[in-house]
Design a protein around this motif. Sequence first.
Motif, PDB file in Angstrom:
ATOM      1  N   SER A 148       6.837   7.515  12.826  1.00 27.91           N
ATOM      2  CA  SER A 148       7.571   7.633  11.575  1.00 27.91           C
ATOM      3  C   SER A 148       6.594   7.437  10.423  1.00 27.91           C
ATOM      4  O   SER A 148       6.106   6.326  10.198  1.00 27.91           O
ATOM      5  N   VAL A 149       6.279   8.517   9.734  1.00 28.90           N
ATOM      6  CA  VAL A 149       5.327   8.435   8.621  1.00 28.90           C
ATOM      7  C   VAL A 149       5.947   7.677   7.457  1.00 28.90           C
ATOM      8  O   VAL A 149       7.147   7.457   7.390  1.00 28.90           O
ATOM      9  N   ASP A 150       5.086   7.297   6.510  1.00 24.89           N
ATOM     10  CA  ASP A 150       5.587   6.595   5.334  1.00 24.89           C
ATOM     11  C   ASP A 150       6.428   7.501   4.438  1.00 24.89           C
ATOM     12  O   ASP A 150       7.431   7.054   3.876  1.00 24.89           O
ATOM     13  N   PHE A 151       6.047   8.782   4.301  1.00 31.60           N
ATOM     14  CA  PHE A 151       6.725   9.663   3.355  1.00 31.60           C
ATOM     15  C   PHE A 151       6.806  11.097   3.851  1.00 31.60           C
ATOM     16  O   PHE A 151       5.901  11.574   4.537  1.00 31.60           O
ATOM     17  N   GLU A 152       7.876  11.761   3.468  1.00 31.01           N
ATOM     18  CA  GLU A 152       7.978  13.218   3.539  1.00 31.01           C
ATOM     19  C   GLU A 152       7.995  13.712   2.100  1.00 31.01           C
ATOM     20  O   GLU A 152       8.859  13.312   1.315  1.00 31.01           O
ATOM     21  N   ALA A 187       0.837  -1.209   0.000  1.00 29.54           N
ATOM     22  CA  ALA A 187       0.000   0.000   0.000  1.00 29.54           C
ATOM     23  C   ALA A 187       0.865   1.250   0.000  1.00 29.54           C
ATOM     24  O   ALA A 187       0.591   2.220  -0.722  1.00 29.54           O
ATOM     25  N   ALA A 188       1.927   1.246   0.820  1.00 32.83           N
ATOM     26  CA  ALA A 188       2.839   2.387   0.830  1.00 32.83           C
ATOM     27  C   ALA A 188       3.545   2.513  -0.515  1.00 32.83           C
ATOM     28  O   ALA A 188       3.744   3.621  -1.027  1.00 32.83           O
ATOM     29  N   ARG A 189       3.939   1.380  -1.098  1.00 32.09           N
ATOM     30  CA  ARG A 189       4.574   1.433  -2.429  1.00 32.09           C
ATOM     31  C   ARG A 189       3.624   2.045  -3.449  1.00 32.09           C
ATOM     32  O   ARG A 189       4.043   2.815  -4.322  1.00 32.09           O
ATOM     33  N   ASP A 190       2.339   1.710  -3.363  1.00 32.31           N
ATOM     34  CA  ASP A 190       1.356   2.277  -4.293  1.00 32.31           C
ATOM     35  C   ASP A 190       1.300   3.795  -4.170  1.00 32.31           C
ATOM     36  O   ASP A 190       1.198   4.515  -5.173  1.00 32.31           O
ATOM     37  N   VAL A 191       1.365   4.286  -2.931  1.00 33.15           N
ATOM     38  CA  VAL A 191       1.369   5.741  -2.742  1.00 33.15           C
ATOM     39  C   VAL A 191       2.604   6.354  -3.383  1.00 33.15           C
ATOM     40  O   VAL A 191       2.542   7.413  -4.012  1.00 33.15           O
ATOM     41  N   GLY A 192       3.754   5.687  -3.255  1.00 33.94           N
ATOM     42  CA  GLY A 192       4.964   6.170  -3.909  1.00 33.94           C
ATOM     43  C   GLY A 192       4.796   6.289  -5.412  1.00 33.94           C
ATOM     44  O   GLY A 192       5.321   7.221  -6.039  1.00 33.94           O
ATOM     45  N   ILE A 244       4.711  17.836   3.183  1.00 29.33           N
ATOM     46  CA  ILE A 244       3.617  16.996   3.657  1.00 29.33           C
ATOM     47  C   ILE A 244       4.201  15.724   4.253  1.00 29.33           C
ATOM     48  O   ILE A 244       4.984  15.029   3.597  1.00 29.33           O
ATOM     49  N   LEU A 245       3.829  15.418   5.491  1.00 28.54           N
ATOM     50  CA  LEU A 245       4.161  14.144   6.118  1.00 28.54           C
ATOM     51  C   LEU A 245       2.972  13.219   5.888  1.00 28.54           C
ATOM     52  O   LEU A 245       1.860  13.497   6.343  1.00 28.54           O
ATOM     53  N   LEU A 246       3.202  12.127   5.180  1.00 30.88           N
ATOM     54  CA  LEU A 246       2.112  11.376   4.570  1.00 30.88           C
ATOM     55  C   LEU A 246       2.135   9.913   4.987  1.00 30.88           C
ATOM     56  O   LEU A 246       3.182   9.271   4.956  1.00 30.88           O
ATOM     57  N   ASP A 247       0.964   9.386   5.347  1.00 36.64           N
ATOM     58  CA  ASP A 247       0.798   7.964   5.644  1.00 36.64           C
ATOM     59  C   ASP A 247      -0.115   7.320   4.616  1.00 36.64           C
ATOM     60  O   ASP A 247      -1.113   7.920   4.186  1.00 36.64           O
ATOM     61  N   ALA A 248       0.206   6.084   4.243  1.00 39.03           N
ATOM     62  CA  ALA A 248      -0.647   5.313   3.341  1.00 39.03           C
ATOM     63  C   ALA A 248      -1.928   4.890   4.068  1.00 39.03           C
ATOM     64  O   ALA A 248      -2.023   4.933   5.293  1.00 39.03           O
ATOM     65  N   HIS A 249      -2.899   4.436   3.289  1.00 36.81           N
ATOM     66  CA  HIS A 249      -4.226   4.154   3.815  1.00 36.81           C
ATOM     67  C   HIS A 249      -4.283   2.933   4.722  1.00 36.81           C
ATOM     68  O   HIS A 249      -5.246   2.758   5.469  1.00 36.81           O
ATOM     69  N   ASP A 250      -3.269   2.064   4.686  1.00 36.15           N
ATOM     70  CA  ASP A 250      -3.290   0.866   5.531  1.00 36.15           C
ATOM     71  C   ASP A 250      -2.590   1.095   6.868  1.00 36.15           C
ATOM     72  O   ASP A 250      -2.452   0.167   7.656  1.00 36.15           O
ATOM     73  N   CYS A 261      11.334   8.341   1.899  1.00 36.23           N
ATOM     74  CA  CYS A 261      10.697   7.280   2.674  1.00 36.23           C
ATOM     75  C   CYS A 261      11.069   7.369   4.150  1.00 36.23           C
ATOM     76  O   CYS A 261      12.236   7.553   4.506  1.00 36.23           O
ATOM     77  N   MET A 262      10.071   7.195   5.016  1.00 31.98           N
ATOM     78  CA  MET A 262      10.235   7.028   6.450  1.00 31.98           C
ATOM     79  C   MET A 262      11.232   8.018   7.053  1.00 31.98           C
ATOM     80  O   MET A 262      12.307   7.640   7.503  1.00 31.98           O
ATOM     81  N   PRO A 263      10.877   9.303   7.053  1.00 30.93           N
ATOM     82  CA  PRO A 263      11.779  10.328   7.597  1.00 30.93           C
ATOM     83  C   PRO A 263      11.865  10.236   9.125  1.00 30.93           C
ATOM     84  O   PRO A 263      11.258   9.360   9.752  1.00 30.93           O
TER      85      PRO A 263
END
Length: 210
Positions: free
Chosen positions: A77-81, A47-52, A90-96, A66-68
């Motif tokens: 630790s969010v999935d993405f910065e 799911a995180a890869r899909d967001v990427g 934006i500090l971003l988390d995937a839907h799962d 990834c994981m800043p």
Amino acid sequence: MFAYEVVMGTGRQSASIQAAVNSTSIRGFYPSATVRCDGGKVFRSQAARDVGCLLDVDPSVVSWRCMPTPFGDPAHSVDFEVIHDDGRVILLDAHDREIRCDVAAYEEAARRRSAEYRSLSREDVHGGFRLRNAKDLLRYGNYTVPLGDRLRLLGALDENGSMPIAECLNAFQETRPVAGLAAMILNRYLEVDLDDAPLGPETMVRRIAR
């Protein structure tokens, strides 16, 4: 399936992330190529890869990481910065992602870092055709298009304004046509509509002004 457990504490987290980057299993999420990822490709889940994938085809995204460094209390630790072209972070988390704290607390902690926090919904990621098209394009994310092919296609688009994919493919003489076209879209020489339908021969291609 690889599962990455977030370890709190700066030193331990750094070592854990480095171990994940060095692991071959971390690269198992499809597709493997990225375009605007800054640093190691450490995906917590498919799911995180899909967001990427979506970040790589978002025209407003300059880069993503990834994981800043964790933030908030308790540390998270969010999935993405994600860095946008207007300067927003934006500090971003995937839907799962299981959120173990009040989202408002994360939003406030992000503001203290001059950033915004956002948790995506499943509809944000899987609604429409964008993710499917992004994955199709990123299959060719590691290709480099020779100058001659770029000049031929960009020149043809300058003359015609826009062309369907089927006609654009004729411009490629030095590289595989589909791979070359995908690479030029991913690297923002060209734009196509990724939302309305799966990419096909009739999809219109336009040059992006630079």
